[in-house]
Scaffold this active site. Structure first.
Site, mmCIF file in Angstrom:
data_model
loop_
_atom_site.group_PDB
_atom_site.id
_atom_site.type_symbol
_atom_site.label_atom_id
_atom_site.label_comp_id
_atom_site.label_asym_id
_atom_site.label_seq_id
_atom_site.Cartn_x
_atom_site.Cartn_y
_atom_site.Cartn_z
ATOM 1 N N ARG A 91 -8.966 -0.814 -3.517
ATOM 2 C CA ARG A 91 -9.917 -1.325 -2.814
ATOM 3 C C ARG A 91 -9.508 -0.912 -1.250
ATOM 4 N NH1 ARG A 91 -8.014 -7.619 -3.546
ATOM 5 N NH2 ARG A 91 -10.193 -7.823 -2.454
ATOM 6 N N SER A 92 -9.908 -1.029 -0.139
ATOM 7 C CA SER A 92 -8.913 -0.532 0.828
ATOM 8 C C SER A 92 -8.826 -1.429 1.658
ATOM 9 C CB SER A 92 -10.420 -0.892 1.974
ATOM 10 O OG SER A 92 -11.114 -1.993 2.530
ATOM 11 N N GLU A 135 -4.159 4.847 -12.507
ATOM 12 C CA GLU A 135 -3.098 6.048 -12.036
ATOM 13 C C GLU A 135 -3.174 5.161 -10.553
ATOM 14 O OE1 GLU A 135 -5.949 9.179 -12.092
ATOM 15 O OE2 GLU A 135 -5.699 8.705 -14.545
ATOM 16 N N GLY A 183 -5.320 -0.104 0.085
ATOM 17 C CA GLY A 183 -5.033 1.390 0.528
ATOM 18 C C GLY A 183 -5.008 1.530 1.849
ATOM 19 N N ARG A 184 -4.621 0.516 2.040
ATOM 20 C CA ARG A 184 -4.358 0.597 3.351
ATOM 21 C C ARG A 184 -2.322 0.093 4.196
ATOM 22 N NH1 ARG A 184 -9.219 -2.704 4.856
ATOM 23 N NH2 ARG A 184 -10.144 -1.498 6.046
ATOM 24 N N GLN A 231 -12.061 -2.075 -7.727
ATOM 25 C CA GLN A 231 -13.334 -2.281 -8.503
ATOM 26 C C GLN A 231 -13.733 -1.183 -9.231
ATOM 27 O OE1 GLN A 231 -15.081 -2.812 -4.190
ATOM 28 N NE2 GLN A 231 -14.035 -0.873 -3.441
#
Length: 184
Positions: A94-95, A122, A98-99, A139
């Site tokens: 998910r972004s 992973e 990731g942020r 997702q």
């Protein structure tokens, strides 16, 4: 061609995609949010070697969360059983996470056509990051394949817990070395 959220829901209802348990609140415009299971495995082999079984430490995630550390590979599993014999799965992060420095599905985001199971995740972070059991972590999208379909029946097809690399399926010279060592 990627399936939209409404098409994913219709395919689940028609039995063409398995997402269990299914929660319509986790649908996105062209994906479905999956959640992190309650168990992680930390790779502790030093060095890691794809021709040998990986040594792991099991981590049960407490309700108050667990802090992932940089430089460590963690293996988790989805809460949901996911899969389809008609659509190819792609599991990504998910972004929002990731942020915060989380890499999910480091090199293996493309699933296979075939049996539904809980997928191994992973996970690696670039800074300490707290994760929680059953949090939305990634997702899954579903893609319509073109051409004849060959269902995956390999080693990982029915594993529903965090699964490290299997030396029996590791590619290249390493797999040959395992066979030589067993024969010797």
């Amino acid at each position: 061609m990627i399936l939209t959220g409404p098409a994913i829901r219709e395919s689940v209802e028609a039995g063409r995609i398995t997402i269990a348990p299914f929660d319509a609140d986790l649908l996105n415009p062209n994906s479905y949010n999956y959640r992190l299971g309650r168990t992680l495995k930390q790779i502790i082999s030093d060095p890691t070697d794809p021709t040998r079984p990986a040594e792991t430490a099991v981590i049960e995630l407490p309700e108050e969360g667990y802090v992932l550390r940089p430089g460590v590979v963690y293996l988790g599993a989805t809460v949901e059983t996911l899969g389809s014999a008609e659509f190819v799965t792609s599991l990504i992060g998910r972004s929002s996470l990731g942020r915060l420095g989380m890499f999910l599905q480091i090199s293996a985001d493309l699933g296979q056509l075939g049996p539904a199971h809980r997928w191994t995740l992973e996970i690696k972070v670039v800074q300490p990051l707290r994760v929680y059991p059953e949090m939305r972590i990634g997702q899954v999208s579903f893609w319509a394949p073109v051409g004849g379909r060959l269902l995956y029946t390999g080693h990982y097809a029915h594993i529903s817990e965090p699964a490290p690399c299997s030396p029996a399926v590791a590619a290249g010279v390493g797999a040959a070395l395992v066979r030589q060592e067993v024969a010797a």
